[in-house]
Each structure stands twice: as C-alpha cells, then as structure tokens.
Design a protein around this motif. Structure first.
Motif, PDB file in Angstrom:
ATOM      1  N   ALA A 163      10.262   7.038  -1.121  1.00  0.00           N
ATOM      2  CA  ALA A 163       8.922   7.181  -1.719  1.00  0.00           C
ATOM      3  C   ALA A 163       7.837   6.803  -0.712  1.00  0.00           C
ATOM      4  O   ALA A 163       6.811   7.479  -0.610  1.00  0.00           O
ATOM      5  CB  ALA A 163       8.816   6.326  -2.974  1.00  0.00           C
ATOM      6  N   ALA A 164       8.071   5.746   0.046  1.00  0.00           N
ATOM      7  CA  ALA A 164       7.108   5.329   1.062  1.00  0.00           C
ATOM      8  C   ALA A 164       6.990   6.394   2.151  1.00  0.00           C
ATOM      9  O   ALA A 164       5.883   6.742   2.585  1.00  0.00           O
ATOM     10  CB  ALA A 164       7.518   3.990   1.658  1.00  0.00           C
ATOM     11  N   TYR A 165       8.124   6.951   2.567  1.00  0.00           N
ATOM     12  CA  TYR A 165       8.138   8.013   3.572  1.00  0.00           C
ATOM     13  C   TYR A 165       7.374   9.234   3.062  1.00  0.00           C
ATOM     14  O   TYR A 165       6.530   9.794   3.764  1.00  0.00           O
ATOM     15  CB  TYR A 165       9.571   8.375   3.937  1.00  0.00           C
ATOM     16  N   GLN A 166       7.663   9.646   1.838  1.00  0.00           N
ATOM     17  CA  GLN A 166       7.018  10.830   1.245  1.00  0.00           C
ATOM     18  C   GLN A 166       5.510  10.630   1.091  1.00  0.00           C
ATOM     19  O   GLN A 166       4.731  11.569   1.237  1.00  0.00           O
ATOM     20  CB  GLN A 166       7.654  11.183  -0.104  1.00  0.00           C
ATOM     21  N   ALA A 167       5.098   9.398   0.797  1.00  0.00           N
ATOM     22  CA  ALA A 167       3.659   9.114   0.655  1.00  0.00           C
ATOM     23  C   ALA A 167       2.905   9.379   1.957  1.00  0.00           C
ATOM     24  O   ALA A 167       1.721   9.740   1.928  1.00  0.00           O
ATOM     25  CB  ALA A 167       3.448   7.666   0.206  1.00  0.00           C
ATOM     26  N   ARG A 184       0.848  -1.192   0.000  1.00  0.00           N
ATOM     27  CA  ARG A 184       0.000   0.000   0.000  1.00  0.00           C
ATOM     28  C   ARG A 184       0.880   1.237   0.000  1.00  0.00           C
ATOM     29  O   ARG A 184       2.086   1.155   0.232  1.00  0.00           O
ATOM     30  CB  ARG A 184      -0.897  -0.008   1.237  1.00  0.00           C
ATOM     31  N   SER A 185       0.264   2.369  -0.212  1.00  0.00           N
ATOM     32  CA  SER A 185       0.980   3.633  -0.135  1.00  0.00           C
ATOM     33  C   SER A 185       1.630   3.741   1.236  1.00  0.00           C
ATOM     34  O   SER A 185       1.008   3.441   2.260  1.00  0.00           O
ATOM     35  CB  SER A 185      -0.009   4.782  -0.352  1.00  0.00           C
ATOM     36  N   ASN A 207       6.274  -0.166   6.974  1.00  0.00           N
ATOM     37  CA  ASN A 207       5.116   0.687   6.809  1.00  0.00           C
ATOM     38  C   ASN A 207       5.339   2.027   7.517  1.00  0.00           C
ATOM     39  O   ASN A 207       5.367   2.084   8.738  1.00  0.00           O
ATOM     40  CB  ASN A 207       3.883  -0.027   7.381  1.00  0.00           C
ATOM     41  N   PHE A 208       5.471   3.095   6.720  1.00  0.00           N
ATOM     42  CA  PHE A 208       5.675   4.419   7.297  1.00  0.00           C
ATOM     43  C   PHE A 208       4.386   5.016   7.850  1.00  0.00           C
ATOM     44  O   PHE A 208       4.434   6.019   8.559  1.00  0.00           O
ATOM     45  CB  PHE A 208       6.308   5.362   6.274  1.00  0.00           C
ATOM     46  N   ALA A 209       3.255   4.401   7.570  1.00  0.00           N
ATOM     47  CA  ALA A 209       2.004   4.842   8.196  1.00  0.00           C
ATOM     48  C   ALA A 209       1.942   4.373   9.646  1.00  0.00           C
ATOM     49  O   ALA A 209       1.108   4.834  10.411  1.00  0.00           O
ATOM     50  CB  ALA A 209       0.801   4.329   7.409  1.00  0.00           C
ATOM     51  N   GLN A 210       2.815   3.445  10.009  1.00  0.00           N
ATOM     52  CA  GLN A 210       2.918   2.971  11.388  1.00  0.00           C
ATOM     53  C   GLN A 210       4.330   3.266  11.880  1.00  0.00           C
ATOM     54  O   GLN A 210       5.244   2.456  11.724  1.00  0.00           O
ATOM     55  CB  GLN A 210       2.620   1.479  11.483  1.00  0.00           C
TER      56      GLN A 210
END
Length: 136
Positions: free
Chosen positions: A129-133, A62-63, A88-91
């Motif tokens: 890219a994951a961090y920026q998302a 995922r993003s 997962n950068f969302a977590q």
C-alpha cells in the motif's frame, strides 16, 4: 579503496545502508535500515532499489510510509531491527549493492553481510500500500 560487492540479496531484505541525502548521490554520514524493494541484475554485480528507514516520528505515518513495530514480536524479531522503524517509499534510490553504500551492522545478525533481517509476510500488505501510494 575499491568497493566490495556483496553477494546477491533479495527483495524484502532489510539492510544496513548509508542512504544518501537526496537528491545528492553521496553516502550518508551514518548507516540506517533500508528495505530492498527490487534487485536489478547488472552482470557481474547487482544494484538494489531501496526505501529509506528511520526510527524518527514513528507515531505519525504519511502516505507512502509503513511501520514495523516492536510489539509485533515474531514479525519484529525477523526484521533484525532495534527500534520501531518506518520505511518511506517517497525516499527511494537505486544503488550499487557494494560496500560504498552498504555496511555490516554492529550486531551482525546475518554474519559479515549488510543484511539485518527480512520483512515478515505480515507487513506485505502495508508495504505494498505504501509503495502503491507513491508509484501507483
């Protein structure tokens, strides 16, 4: 029992972490890989901002996520991981770099430290890219 503070680590290190079940800030039941995103100096100790790692559902990203794969031999070997693992950068969470949150992994590839390996430069673009998302 008092927490042991680990020696300073670096952004890009992969560590063995009892990542909390967010939003609560209590150590998780089992240690898992985490990626140190940033080191925050708090004299005389350090805090680290870490991203959650898991071997679950690695077939779908995922993003805000990126994957370290076993078939990337050199890059994978440097990671110290045992399975395909996505981060997962969302977590993410900021934690004391101490034994309250970070443990020596069972196979201890870096000695008696929580470090399991490092993020190979090959993954820098995917991690950024994951961090920026998430944090743009």
């Amino acid at each position: 029992m008092r927490a042991l503070w680990w020696p300073r680590s670096e952004a890009g290190d992969l560590v063995w972490c009892q990542f909390p079940h967010l939003p609560h800030l209590e150590p998780g039941l089992k240690p898992r890989p985490a990626l140190i995103v940033r080191v925050i100096e708090r004299n005389p100790h350090y805090r680290v901002f870490v991203a959650y790692g898991t071997r679950q559902k690695t077939a779908s990203l995922r993003s805000g996520e990126f994957l370290i794969r076993q078939d990337d031999s050199t890059a994978y070997k440097l990671s110290g991981l045992s399975f395909d693992t996505k981060f997962n950068f969302a977590q993410t969470v900021e934690l004391n770099y101490s034994s309250q949150w970070f443990k020596v992994p069972p196979h201890a590839p870096c000695g008696q430290l929580p470090k399991i390996g490092v993020l190979h430069a090959k993954y820098a673009k995917a991690a950024d890219a994951a961090y920026q998302a998430v944090f743009g």
